[in-house]
Design an enzyme around this catalytic site. Structure first.
Site, PDB file in Angstrom:
ATOM      1  N   GLU A  93       0.840  -1.188   0.000  1.00 53.88           N
ATOM      2  CA  GLU A  93       0.000   0.000   0.000  1.00 53.88           C
ATOM      3  C   GLU A  93       0.876   1.238   0.000  1.00 53.88           C
ATOM      4  OE1 GLU A  93      -3.849  -1.942   2.189  1.00 53.88           O
ATOM      5  OE2 GLU A  93      -2.597  -0.618   3.378  1.00 53.88           O
ATOM      6  N   CYS A 106       3.383   8.613   0.913  1.00 49.48           N
ATOM      7  CA  CYS A 106       3.934   7.691   1.908  1.00 49.48           C
ATOM      8  C   CYS A 106       4.100   6.346   1.201  1.00 49.48           C
ATOM      9  CB  CYS A 106       2.966   7.597   3.087  1.00 49.48           C
ATOM     10  SG  CYS A 106       3.464   6.355   4.289  1.00 49.48           S
ATOM     11  N   CYS A 113       6.681  -6.664   6.996  1.00 56.71           N
ATOM     12  CA  CYS A 113       7.791  -6.101   7.772  1.00 56.71           C
ATOM     13  C   CYS A 113       8.209  -7.110   8.842  1.00 56.71           C
ATOM     14  CB  CYS A 113       7.361  -4.797   8.435  1.00 56.71           C
ATOM     15  SG  CYS A 113       8.694  -4.004   9.357  1.00 56.71           S
ATOM     16  N   CYS A 117       6.518  -4.518  15.412  1.00 57.66           N
ATOM     17  CA  CYS A 117       6.109  -3.553  16.445  1.00 57.66           C
ATOM     18  C   CYS A 117       4.685  -3.889  16.911  1.00 57.66           C
ATOM     19  CB  CYS A 117       6.154  -2.131  15.904  1.00 57.66           C
ATOM     20  SG  CYS A 117       7.814  -1.687  15.339  1.00 57.66           S
ATOM     21  N   CYS A 120       1.373  -2.242  15.381  1.00 62.61           N
ATOM     22  CA  CYS A 120       1.360  -2.007  13.941  1.00 62.61           C
ATOM     23  C   CYS A 120       0.787  -3.206  13.190  1.00 62.61           C
ATOM     24  CB  CYS A 120       2.781  -1.723  13.471  1.00 62.61           C
ATOM     25  SG  CYS A 120       2.918  -1.640  11.678  1.00 62.61           S
ATOM     26  N   GLY A 162       7.134  -1.749   5.894  1.00 63.12           N
ATOM     27  CA  GLY A 162       8.539  -2.141   5.867  1.00 63.12           C
ATOM     28  C   GLY A 162       9.464  -1.210   6.621  1.00 63.12           C
ATOM     29  N   GLU A 163      10.666  -1.695   6.864  1.00 61.29           N
ATOM     30  CA  GLU A 163      11.729  -0.949   7.555  1.00 61.29           C
ATOM     31  C   GLU A 163      12.788  -0.630   6.487  1.00 61.29           C
ATOM     32  OE1 GLU A 163      13.021   0.403  10.585  1.00 61.29           O
ATOM     33  OE2 GLU A 163      14.634   0.723   9.152  1.00 61.29           O
ATOM     34  N   SER A 194      12.062   6.863   7.753  1.00 59.22           N
ATOM     35  CA  SER A 194      11.677   6.544   9.122  1.00 59.22           C
ATOM     36  C   SER A 194      12.155   5.136   9.474  1.00 59.22           C
ATOM     37  CB  SER A 194      10.151   6.625   9.216  1.00 59.22           C
ATOM     38  OG  SER A 194       9.720   6.143  10.452  1.00 59.22           O
ATOM     39  N   SER A 217      11.733   5.992  14.968  1.00 57.04           N
ATOM     40  CA  SER A 217      10.505   5.549  15.650  1.00 57.04           C
ATOM     41  C   SER A 217      10.895   5.117  17.055  1.00 57.04           C
ATOM     42  CB  SER A 217       9.891   4.359  14.900  1.00 57.04           C
ATOM     43  OG  SER A 217       9.624   4.724  13.580  1.00 57.04           O
ATOM     44  N   LEU A 218      10.704   5.993  18.016  1.00 57.53           N
ATOM     45  CA  LEU A 218      11.214   5.737  19.372  1.00 57.53           C
ATOM     46  C   LEU A 218      10.172   4.999  20.232  1.00 57.53           C
ATOM     47  CD1 LEU A 218      13.996   6.598  20.471  1.00 57.53           C
ATOM     48  CD2 LEU A 218      12.806   8.308  21.813  1.00 57.53           C
ATOM     49  N   ASN A 293      -3.760   5.060  16.292  1.00 61.61           N
ATOM     50  CA  ASN A 293      -4.973   4.814  15.516  1.00 61.61           C
ATOM     51  C   ASN A 293      -5.438   3.413  15.866  1.00 61.61           C
ATOM     52  OD1 ASN A 293      -4.974   7.215  13.818  1.00 61.61           O
ATOM     53  ND2 ASN A 293      -3.036   6.373  13.064  1.00 61.61           N
ATOM     54  N   CYS A 336      -1.152   5.933   9.996  1.00 60.82           N
ATOM     55  CA  CYS A 336       0.103   5.338  10.397  1.00 60.82           C
ATOM     56  C   CYS A 336      -0.099   4.004  11.124  1.00 60.82           C
ATOM     57  CB  CYS A 336       0.774   6.321  11.344  1.00 60.82           C
ATOM     58  SG  CYS A 336       2.411   5.852  11.762  1.00 60.82           S
TER      59      CYS A 336
HETATM   60  S1  SF4 Z   1       5.865   0.262  12.724  1.00 60.52           S
HETATM   61 FE1  SF4 Z   1       7.164   0.206  10.882  1.00 60.52          FE
HETATM   62  S2  SF4 Z   1       8.973  -0.970  11.530  1.00 60.52           S
HETATM   63 FE2  SF4 Z   1       7.358  -1.413  13.039  1.00 60.52          FE
HETATM   64  S3  SF4 Z   1       6.353  -3.285  12.273  1.00 60.52           S
HETATM   65 FE3  SF4 Z   1       5.198  -1.504  11.461  1.00 60.52          FE
HETATM   66  S4  SF4 Z   1       6.081  -1.154   9.430  1.00 60.52           S
HETATM   67 FE4  SF4 Z   1       7.539  -2.424  10.580  1.00 60.52          FE
END
Ligand code: SF4
Length: 358
Positions: A93, A106, A113, A117, A120, A162-163, A194, A217-218, A293, A336
């Site tokens: 996406e 974006c 990923c 996290c 997410c 993704g990272e 990011s 991303s802290l 969210n 996000c």
């Molecule tokens: S926040 Fe970003 S790094 Fe973390 S799992 Fe989601 S997509 Fe991956």
């Protein structure tokens, strides 16, 4: 039969070399780039400033792989979420966010990923595969054409699926392709990468000639809390990431953005805010607070506005620049941490649901 060479994967000099290697003039590479990136044309037959013979030849020996739009959802706030499909039927996406203050795309760097996290949806998919440089750049080509932005400046945030530092080489090559002046000429100042803080990737990034803006991303203020929310923290702890940031070469007037997803009752206390301010001492930093969210399968809640305001005020009182991210496209799940392609992993709907409920 030889496989046609995919120009979407090539930087300008590589296209020049490929043309020369086939006995063609190098300058046609610039024309090709203009058609692809400035006019959104990928059919060699329509590239009318090239001779007919050359167009036929290009059509035989080259291809321009372009992701297909399989869905284009519009939110009531103008945000558009695109599902793009690649040749192997994998989907990602990408989101168009208008007026933030300028137009922003974006985009994704991986299908799924690996970072996992806890807040997410994409993380729940696991990593399916890396995107190639052409697939990363192709998202921008497709979105710019679909939103009639090919001729206008826009921002790019690598904050989709993704990272980016987990797919370092392809991401950087995509940025070089997008930066090319005969193409979209996207300045690195308009790009924000990011990352959860893959330390070796951050150290490499520090030496990149085309350096995007950096966002970390802290999301937590203690090692324990962060490891629970952002599992890669086990390998690259908070302290090491912040130390790397302290030495990160920044241009004058630029700062590192620290993103902080706020989860009710988890990381949103006044003590967290004070600890965050202390952690960022000595770093040219700004903080972007992102109230969660909420989504099905995500075991956290969004804090109240009062709690978010109090947190922001504590940081501001300690001379930190703070912004609170407005949530965009919530009605189409484009916000996000909400990007997930149902079916993209070839799992059944029931399996997808099971994954989300884990
Ligand atoms: S926040 Fe970003 S790094 Fe973390 S799992 Fe989601 S997509 Fe991956």
């Amino acid at each position: 039969m030889t496989v046609p060479l995919n120009i979407a994967e090539l930087e300008l000099t590589e296209v020049e070399d490929a043309l020369e290697g086939r006995g063609c003039e190098r300058f046609h590479a610039r024309q090709l780039y203009r058609w692809m990136y400035k006019r959104g044309v990928t059919d060699f037959g329509r590239m009318t400033d090239l001779s007919k013979d050359l167009r036929v030849r290009l059509g035989r020996e080259f291809t321009i792989a372009t992701p297909a739009v399989t869905s284009d959802q519009r939110s009531s706030d103008g945000t558009r979420k695109f599902v793009l499909e690649f040749a192997d039927k994998r989907c990602i996406e990408a989101v168009f966010i208008p007026d933030t203050p300028s137009m922003t795309f974006c985009i994704s760097t991986q299908v799924g990923c690996a970072m996992g996290c806890g807040f997410c949806l994409t993380g729940k998919m696991g990593l399916v595969r890396n995107l190639t440089a052409g697939e990363i750049g192709g998202q921008v080509r497709v979105l710019a054409a679909a939103t009639e932005m090919l001729d206008h400046p826009f921002n790019i945030v690598l904050m989709g699926m993704g990272e980016p530092l987990h797919n370092y080489d392809n991401t950087m090559k995509a940025l070089r392709i997008l930066h090319e002046e005969y193409g979209l000429a996207v300045s690195p100042r308009r790009v924000t990468l990011s990352t959860v803080g893959i330390v070796p990737g951050l150290k490499r990034l520090a030496h990149e000639p085309l350096m995007p803006n950096l966002a970390i991303s802290l999301h937590a203020t203690t090692e324990e809390q962060r490891t629970a929310l952002v599992p890669p923290n086990r390998k690259y702890p908070l302290a090491e990431i912040l130390e790397t940031c302290r030495h990160f070469p920044l241009k004058r007037r630029s700062r590192i953005t620290f993103e902080y997803v706020m989860l009710s009752g988890v990381n949103d206390t006044p003590e967290d805010a004070r600890r965050l301010a202390r952690l960022l001492t000595g770093i040219k930093a700004k903080v972007n607070l992102i109230p969660l969210n909420p989504a099905p399968g995500i075991p956290f809640e969004r804090p109240s506005d009062d709690r978010v305001d109090r947190f922001a005020q504590i940081l501001a009182d300690r001379y930190l620049t703070v912004s609170v991210r407005k949530s965009r496209g919530q009605d189409i799940r484009a916000a996000c941490g909400q990007l997930i392609v149902e079916g993209g992993t070839k799992k059944s709907a029931a399996q997808q649901m099971a994954l989300l409920m884990r």
